[in-house]
Design an enzyme around this catalytic site. Structure first.
Site, PDB file in Angstrom:
ATOM      1  N   LYS A 157      63.760  60.508  29.040  1.00  0.00           N
ATOM      2  CA  LYS A 157      62.875  59.361  28.747  1.00  0.00           C
ATOM      3  C   LYS A 157      62.804  59.441  27.120  1.00  0.00           C
ATOM      4  CE  LYS A 157      58.361  57.323  28.981  1.00  0.00           C
ATOM      5  NZ  LYS A 157      57.660  57.553  27.634  1.00  0.00           N
ATOM      6  N   GLY A 218      48.358  54.422  25.570  1.00  0.00           N
ATOM      7  CA  GLY A 218      46.972  54.760  25.529  1.00  0.00           C
ATOM      8  C   GLY A 218      46.005  53.675  25.263  1.00  0.00           C
ATOM      9  N   ALA A 245      53.462  52.556  29.811  1.00  0.00           N
ATOM     10  CA  ALA A 245      52.462  52.593  28.935  1.00  0.00           C
ATOM     11  C   ALA A 245      51.473  51.421  29.020  1.00  0.00           C
ATOM     12  CB  ALA A 245      53.066  52.852  27.334  1.00  0.00           C
ATOM     13  N   GLY A 246      50.309  51.544  28.555  1.00  0.00           N
ATOM     14  CA  GLY A 246      49.138  50.615  28.356  1.00  0.00           C
ATOM     15  C   GLY A 246      48.417  50.264  29.666  1.00  0.00           C
ATOM     16  N   ASN A 267      49.724  57.847  32.212  1.00  0.00           N
ATOM     17  CA  ASN A 267      49.324  59.070  31.711  1.00  0.00           C
ATOM     18  C   ASN A 267      47.669  59.085  31.442  1.00  0.00           C
ATOM     19  OD1 ASN A 267      50.448  62.047  29.823  1.00  0.00           O
ATOM     20  ND2 ASN A 267      48.414  61.867  30.698  1.00  0.00           N
ATOM     21  N   THR A 268      47.365  58.387  30.465  1.00  0.00           N
ATOM     22  CA  THR A 268      46.228  58.609  29.999  1.00  0.00           C
ATOM     23  C   THR A 268      45.127  57.952  30.785  1.00  0.00           C
ATOM     24  OG1 THR A 268      47.110  58.147  27.576  1.00  0.00           O
ATOM     25  CG2 THR A 268      44.770  57.717  27.792  1.00  0.00           C
TER      26      THR A 268
END
Length: 321
Positions: A157, A218, A245-246, A267-268
């Site tokens: 990645k 994040g 992401a986001g 993830n977050t």
């Protein structure tokens, strides 16, 4: 008299709180059972349920990334979890078959990362190393080469950060690094914005998967530019697109899949949730629902109302004519 009162007294009732705990299923149980779109409990046969043809089509609806076929369309990051045990349970609840690992944080077979690496192996998930935090082409390429040796995979990645406040990728460095790595035999997963021009250059450089962001890493803001993401899907109908992401809520993931995107990476949103395991299960449900909705071809939005009840057969007041 006392015996008569005892016979007539109603049995003790459980408290509302205990009754609620008894009846309320956990999200992780739902994700693995009844609410899965292929589950028999979801309904079938007469009454508008899932037909056998539909189930067969869904079973063959696999995600293909660089010649690897996957059932899950949810990719999960492994950073910032409260504990290794919760991380392991969250991976199981998410049903993710791919997890991302930062080489800067975990050192493969070294003593520092031995416990983490053992945990990941126990999950059975495929590892997608990333070059998180790299700011230059040279740094990203070197990190990717180290990851290939440590994790024994050609998957990478690719992140080349251009702005440290928003963590927006550097489009020029990203394309250069992707070209170098693709020539070196890597299967590159580039983290990018929804820029069509950059996407074209990445595909020309040898990338067979594109990973546009939904919003800054994040931030949890969801699909900041749905128009741009939709345009990317239209321009590259045959390239696997993974929203990366986001995302902050399961509804964001469902919306991405409804747009026709092939998968999401997050993830977050799971790691920092109040209950990461339950949230992982919720995202699994959302991804399955979004994909099922996309395959079912949602109705086209309208500007005006359209009655769902037909006018034919409605009673009219002839006397008012």
């Amino acid at each position: 008299m006392i015996r008569e009162i005892e016979r007539r007294s109603p049995p003790p009732q459980p408290s509302p709180a205990s009754r609620e705990r008894e009846l309320a299923p956990r999200v992780t149980d739902i994700a693995s059972n009844a609410c899965h779109p292929l589950s028999r409990e979801a309904g079938e046969g007469e009454g508008g349920g899932i037909s056998r043809d539909s189930r067969a089509a869904n079973l063959s609806d696999l995600l293909k990334l660089y010649d690897v076929e996957l059932h899950s369309r949810l990719l999960l990051g492994t950073a910032r979890y409260p504990s290794p045990a919760i991380l392991k349970r969250a991976i199981a609840a998410s049903k993710a078959e791919i997890v991302t690992v930062s080489l800067r944080r975990e050192a493969g077979d070294s003593r520092a990362g031995e416990g983490f690496w053992r945990l990941i192996r126990e999950t059975g998930a495929r590892v997608l190393p990333n070059t998180a935090g790299c700011l230059t082409v040279k740094e990203a390429v070197t990190t990717a080469q180290m990851a290939r040796e440590l994790f024994a995979t050609s998957w990478i990645k690719l992140e080349v950060i251009g702005d440290e406040d928003t963590l927006q990728p550097d489009p020029f460095g990203l394309v250069d690094a992707a070209r170098i790595l693709a020539r070196d035999g890597f299967d590159v997963f580039p983290y990018m914005t929804e820029d069509l021009v950059v996407a074209e250059k990445l595909v020309d450089a040898g990338c067979k998967v594109l990973m546009p962001w939904a919003a800054p890493i994040g931030s949890g803001r969801g699909l900041n530019n749905a128009f741009g993401l939709r345009a990317l899907r239209v321009r590259f109908p045959d390239v696997p697109l993974v929203v990366d992401a986001g995302l902050g809520a399961p509804s964001h993931a469902a919306a991405a899949l409804e747009l026709g995107f092939d998968a999401v990476l997050l993830n977050t949103a799971v790691a920092r949730a109040g209950d990461p395991v339950a949230m992982a299960g919720a995202f699994a449900l959302a991804v399955a629902a979004g994909r099922s909705a996309y395959l079912a071809k949602p109705m086209t939005p309208r500007d005006l109302a359209e009655p769902s009840t037909p006018v034919l057969g409605r009673a009219f007041d002839l006397g008012a004519a």
